[in-house]
Motif scaffolding. Sequence first.
Motif, short mmCIF file in Angstrom:
data_model
loop_
_atom_site.label_atom_id
_atom_site.label_comp_id
_atom_site.label_asym_id
_atom_site.label_seq_id
_atom_site.Cartn_x
_atom_site.Cartn_y
_atom_site.Cartn_z
N LEU A 323 -46.48 -20.47 11.53
CA LEU A 323 -46.61 -20.94 12.91
C LEU A 323 -46.85 -22.45 12.91
O LEU A 323 -47.95 -22.92 12.65
N ALA A 324 -45.78 -23.19 13.19
CA ALA A 324 -45.89 -24.65 13.32
C ALA A 324 -46.03 -24.97 14.80
O ALA A 324 -45.24 -25.70 15.39
N THR A 325 -47.08 -24.42 15.39
CA THR A 325 -47.26 -24.45 16.85
C THR A 325 -48.30 -25.44 17.33
O THR A 325 -48.67 -25.44 18.51
N GLY A 326 -48.79 -26.28 16.43
CA GLY A 326 -49.64 -27.39 16.84
C GLY A 326 -51.10 -27.05 16.99
O GLY A 326 -51.59 -26.00 16.55
N TYR A 327 -51.79 -27.97 17.67
CA TYR A 327 -53.24 -27.89 17.82
C TYR A 327 -53.62 -28.13 19.29
O TYR A 327 -52.79 -28.51 20.11
#
Length: 407
Positions: A323-327
């Motif tokens: 999951l490269a879905t950020g912060y």
Amino acid sequence: MGFWKNQVGDQPKCLKIEGPIIVGAGPSGLAVSACLKENGVPSLILERSNCLASLWQQRSYNRLKLHLPKQFCELPLFGFPEIYPKYPTKHQFISYLESYAEHFNIQPLFNQGVEKAEYDHSAGIWRVRTQDCEYVCRWLIVATGENAEPFTPEIAGIERFDGAVVHTSGYKSGSDFKNQRVLVVGCGNSGMEVSLDLCRNNASPHMVVRNTVHILPREMFGFSTFGIAMALLKWLPLRLVDKLLLLAANFTLGNTDSLGLRRPKTGPIELKNATGKTPVLDVGAISQIKSGKITVMEGVREITRHGAKFIDGQEKEFDSIILATGYKSNVPCWLKGSDFFTEDGLPKTPFPNSWKGEKGLYTVGFTRRGLLGTASDSLNVAGDIAEQWKTIKGSNIIWNSHIVLQV
């Protein structure tokens, strides 16, 4: 750091801080602490983890480098070593932050997670509570940043997936996924770089691109794309600069729409200023997409036991999901009684005035402009508090056990 104690037995009950309390020992917290010190103002940093810059040290992948040249990423008053490369590595940046703290003798209190911070109107002070004790101060500086907590979106069916599901905050190296089929959800800088890292470790990444995205080369004609943009903005209108960047990007990278990477109608800089959405700076992923080693997929409809179904009707099997879905910001979880922040934990007041709230509340690192914004905020906050500090010292304002009194 300048504080007084009230304590019961050996356990402090309340610490009264003479200068500001800074929440967060990342680049923003260190920068504002250094600027305050240069102005003769003591401060105390409270940090929930056991180290400086925990996002960099504990939640970043091994091959990470700064996306911008080092001159755009320096903190105030203390630059990078000259021997550092143009784009410092993760470990070089951490070393720089540690040297920065040592140079200014900044000593945060570690393992002090702020559970609640609230302004006491009757006493005219901020009360900041951790698991160990309560701290009180006149000024509170929020330096936890826009990227305090991993953001995990709701994805239908993900709970039934048999393989590993990892957020990029827990991803270290593509070597952990060697020869695997990996679904990478997200196509920002992290999604692109993780996909590239997976390629280099003989994995087969499939990158989900749900929305439009601007992709620019990290460098154009041997110069930093960001540096070129900053130089052009001094002389040309923003929208014209955006057009020039896109012309150069199309010349360098080709038409990304044909790769399944549709560009937004709004230009990259204009979009960044309006929404905070950063354009992707390509460091090699585009060539891997063109060669077929990274497969671009449309949005996920649902996750299955062994893979995923996509909105275009395709269904594929995967061994792992990243999951490269950020912060996201965590400010709403602990800052209470203030309407300065939105429900998403970002200042309601837009840049360049987002650094100052009311009643001694300040922010650093919420500009959506990276480390350049951090440097600007730090100088503004320190200058503003320093003026008040001089007035307070000149008028002999002191603290008693409950409130601030003037004598």
